[in-house]
Design a protein around this motif. Structure first.
Motif, PDB file in Angstrom:
ATOM      1  N   ILE A  31      48.548  34.825  20.330  1.00  0.00           N
ATOM      2  CA  ILE A  31      48.374  35.666  19.243  1.00  0.00           C
ATOM      3  C   ILE A  31      47.420  34.884  18.225  1.00  0.00           C
ATOM      4  O   ILE A  31      47.864  33.507  17.753  1.00  0.00           O
ATOM      5  N   GLU A  32      46.311  35.439  17.983  1.00  0.00           N
ATOM      6  CA  GLU A  32      45.362  34.678  17.085  1.00  0.00           C
ATOM      7  C   GLU A  32      45.286  35.428  15.741  1.00  0.00           C
ATOM      8  O   GLU A  32      45.056  36.453  15.638  1.00  0.00           O
ATOM      9  N   PRO A  33      45.643  34.806  14.739  1.00  0.00           N
ATOM     10  CA  PRO A  33      45.462  35.206  13.069  1.00  0.00           C
ATOM     11  C   PRO A  33      43.958  35.386  13.190  1.00  0.00           C
ATOM     12  O   PRO A  33      42.781  34.762  13.386  1.00  0.00           O
ATOM     13  N   CYS A  34      43.415  36.788  12.787  1.00  0.00           N
ATOM     14  CA  CYS A  34      42.222  37.181  12.617  1.00  0.00           C
ATOM     15  C   CYS A  34      41.387  37.247  11.354  1.00  0.00           C
ATOM     16  O   CYS A  34      40.343  37.378  10.920  1.00  0.00           O
ATOM     17  N   ASN A  73      44.879  36.953   5.441  1.00  0.00           N
ATOM     18  CA  ASN A  73      46.173  37.370   5.352  1.00  0.00           C
ATOM     19  C   ASN A  73      47.135  37.263   6.517  1.00  0.00           C
ATOM     20  O   ASN A  73      48.233  37.224   6.272  1.00  0.00           O
ATOM     21  N   ALA A  74      46.407  36.993   7.642  1.00  0.00           N
ATOM     22  CA  ALA A  74      47.553  37.072   8.868  1.00  0.00           C
ATOM     23  C   ALA A  74      48.119  35.571   8.991  1.00  0.00           C
ATOM     24  O   ALA A  74      47.356  34.502   9.368  1.00  0.00           O
ATOM     25  N   ASP A  75      49.209  35.532   8.219  1.00  0.00           N
ATOM     26  CA  ASP A  75      49.980  34.145   8.059  1.00  0.00           C
ATOM     27  C   ASP A  75      50.695  33.880   8.973  1.00  0.00           C
ATOM     28  O   ASP A  75      51.461  34.603   9.422  1.00  0.00           O
ATOM     29  N   ALA A  76      50.276  32.489   9.798  1.00  0.00           N
ATOM     30  CA  ALA A  76      51.044  32.397  10.884  1.00  0.00           C
ATOM     31  C   ALA A  76      52.444  32.178  10.837  1.00  0.00           C
ATOM     32  O   ALA A  76      53.277  32.553  11.738  1.00  0.00           O
ATOM     33  N   ASP A  77      52.933  31.490   9.644  1.00  0.00           N
ATOM     34  CA  ASP A  77      54.362  31.332   9.372  1.00  0.00           C
ATOM     35  C   ASP A  77      55.089  32.621   9.111  1.00  0.00           C
ATOM     36  O   ASP A  77      56.049  32.759   9.875  1.00  0.00           O
ATOM     37  N   ALA A  78      54.548  33.646   8.335  1.00  0.00           N
ATOM     38  CA  ALA A  78      55.153  34.950   8.553  1.00  0.00           C
ATOM     39  C   ALA A  78      55.184  35.432   9.678  1.00  0.00           C
ATOM     40  O   ALA A  78      56.130  36.181  10.118  1.00  0.00           O
TER      41      ALA A  78
END
Ligand code: ATP
Ligand code: MG
Length: 400
Positions: free
Chosen positions: A51-54, A57-62
């Motif tokens: 899963i890659e943040p794009c 806003n796509a916060d990996a910790d959240a």
């Protein structure tokens, strides 16, 4: 350096020819959960979803926090993606691994290398050797233990980069919600039933809820509390349909026409009969309750036998062999406990007999029940039932 999340399957990894169906379901459940957080890209390979943040806003910790509550996931690992150059990885090791090596209980590590890209110039043992040395340089207090390390550092050489990870978070386990069908949970305001719903969602069921109210004997606040529980359960269960059944007239009829010692068992049987109707109407395959053997008079072997005889569907009682402490632990862990202990009344406590039968016989209960036309009352209660949809991640207002 880009950060991505690896999600490893739990039990799904053991599935045979139908594995893809489960994988698809898990991925779409994950997508639905992460949509609220930001935009993510998905790729799937060897029992892992990448899963890659794009977007910003796509916060990996959240995302990791949300993923911890998705059934079907065995483990979650955040990783850094490097160019496929061992020197770059080594140069950044210290910074990337400091979180994983934090804490006095971390004393040993090992390195595991996996080479999906076979054109990479180093073999897996060579990578392990070089990275092992680099870790020892960066963290001189640590030792190597290849059998039972406190931390395993993993480097995967894949087509589009080198993936470095160290911290493995245990996932929620179980099967993806929806992969086992759907069932109807009899949800009260207590500690037990939300825990029961959680346990069956873990086995892949969509869990929708049915709740019986008896105004004016039960208050709006009591109902609001149950709605709040429903909302809290969406964290693990995903969207939930909530059926609210008007039960006052039935309870008054039981009070007026049945022997007091059978009040509770007759009431439970009528609750189950209403649940039967809803199951038939909306396609549920089972009823779930929070019953635990011997907890109260209505949960003795005999009483459960009488209640069970009213069911036209399998009744799942995942808490049947647990004691209150074990159930409470689950409720705390899943975040429903604090709401459950709010002191509002449940319809079960309305007209509850001083001396309920702990060993009711079904024949006697059926006789006691036969004095009144409950079937038409059941019909009316089903007709008067309201339905609300609780969506994952959306707050409803709780009026205290
Ligand atoms: P809980 O903590 O779940 O309320 P309890 O120990 O209070 O459990 P009971 O009140 O005897 O036990 O209820 C046993 C089960 O019956 C509950 O777990 C739930 O599944 C169901 N139940 C009780 N009251 C209601 C209600 N008002 N609406 C729907 N289901 C109910
Ligand atoms: Mg209760």
């Amino acid at each position: 350096m880009k950060e991505i999340i690896m999600v490893k399957y739990g039990e799904i990894a053991l599935k045979g020819i139908n594995k893809k169906t489960f994988e698809d379901m898990l991925q779409s459940n994950i997508k639905r959960r992460l949509k609220k957080i930001g935009q993510f890209g998905y790729e799937r390979m060897q029992s892992t979803i990448y899963i890659e943040p794009c977007d910003e806003n796509a916060d990996a910790d959240a995302a990791v926090e949300a993923l911890k509550k998705v059934f079907g996931i065995g483990a979650i690992q955040k990783c850094r993606v490097f160019p496929k150059d061992i020197e770059t990885v080594k140069a950044n090791l210290g910074d990337c691994l400091k979180d994983a090596f934090q804490g006095s209980d971390v004393k040993t590590f090992k390195v595991e290398a996996k080479r999906a890209d076979k054109t990479f110039p180093l073999t897996s043992p060579e990578i392990q050797q070089q990275l092992g040395d680099a870790v020892l340089d960066a963290f001189p207090n640590l030792g190597v233990d290849v059998h039972n390390p406190d931390v395993t550092v993993r480097l995967e050489i894949r087509d589009n980069g080198a993936y470095l990870s160290a911290k493995r978070i245990t996932g929620a386990g179980g099967m993806p919600v929806g992969s086992s069908g759907k069932a109807l949970l009899m949800l009260s305001g207590g500690i037990d039933s939300p825990a029961a719903g959680y346990m069956m969602a873990k086995r892949g069921l969509i869990v929708d809820c049915i709740h019986y109210i008896s105004p004016p004997y039960t208050s709006d606040r009591a109902l609001a509390k149950v709605r709040k529980l429903c909302e809290e359960m969406t964290d693990y269960c995903g969207d939930i349909m909530f059926y609210c059944v008007p039960f006052t007239e039935i309870q008054e009829a039981i009070r007026d026409h049945c022997p007091e010692e059978y009040f509770t068992v007759i009431m439970r049987r009528l609750m189950v009969k209403i649940a039967n109707r809803v199951c038939k109407k909306d396609g549920y395959g089972a009823i779930i309750t929070g019953e635990s053997l011997a907890q109260v008079a209505s949960q003795t072997l005999y009483a459960l036998g009488c209640t069970n005889a009213a069911a036209e569907y399998p009744v799942f009682r995942p808490l049947i062999g647990m004691d209150k402490i074990e159930i409470t632990d689950i409720a705390r862990r899943i975040g429903t406990f604090e709401t459950s202990i709010l002191p509002y009344e449940d319809c079960c406590t309305v007209f509850s007999p001083k001396h309920p039968r702990t060993k009711p016989h079904l024949d006697d209960v059926l006789k006691a029940e036969a004095v009144w036309d409950f079937d038409s009352m059941i019909e009316k209660a089903v007709e008067g039932t309201s339905v609300t949809r609780y969506k994952y991640g959306e707050e409803t207002v709780f009026i205290e």
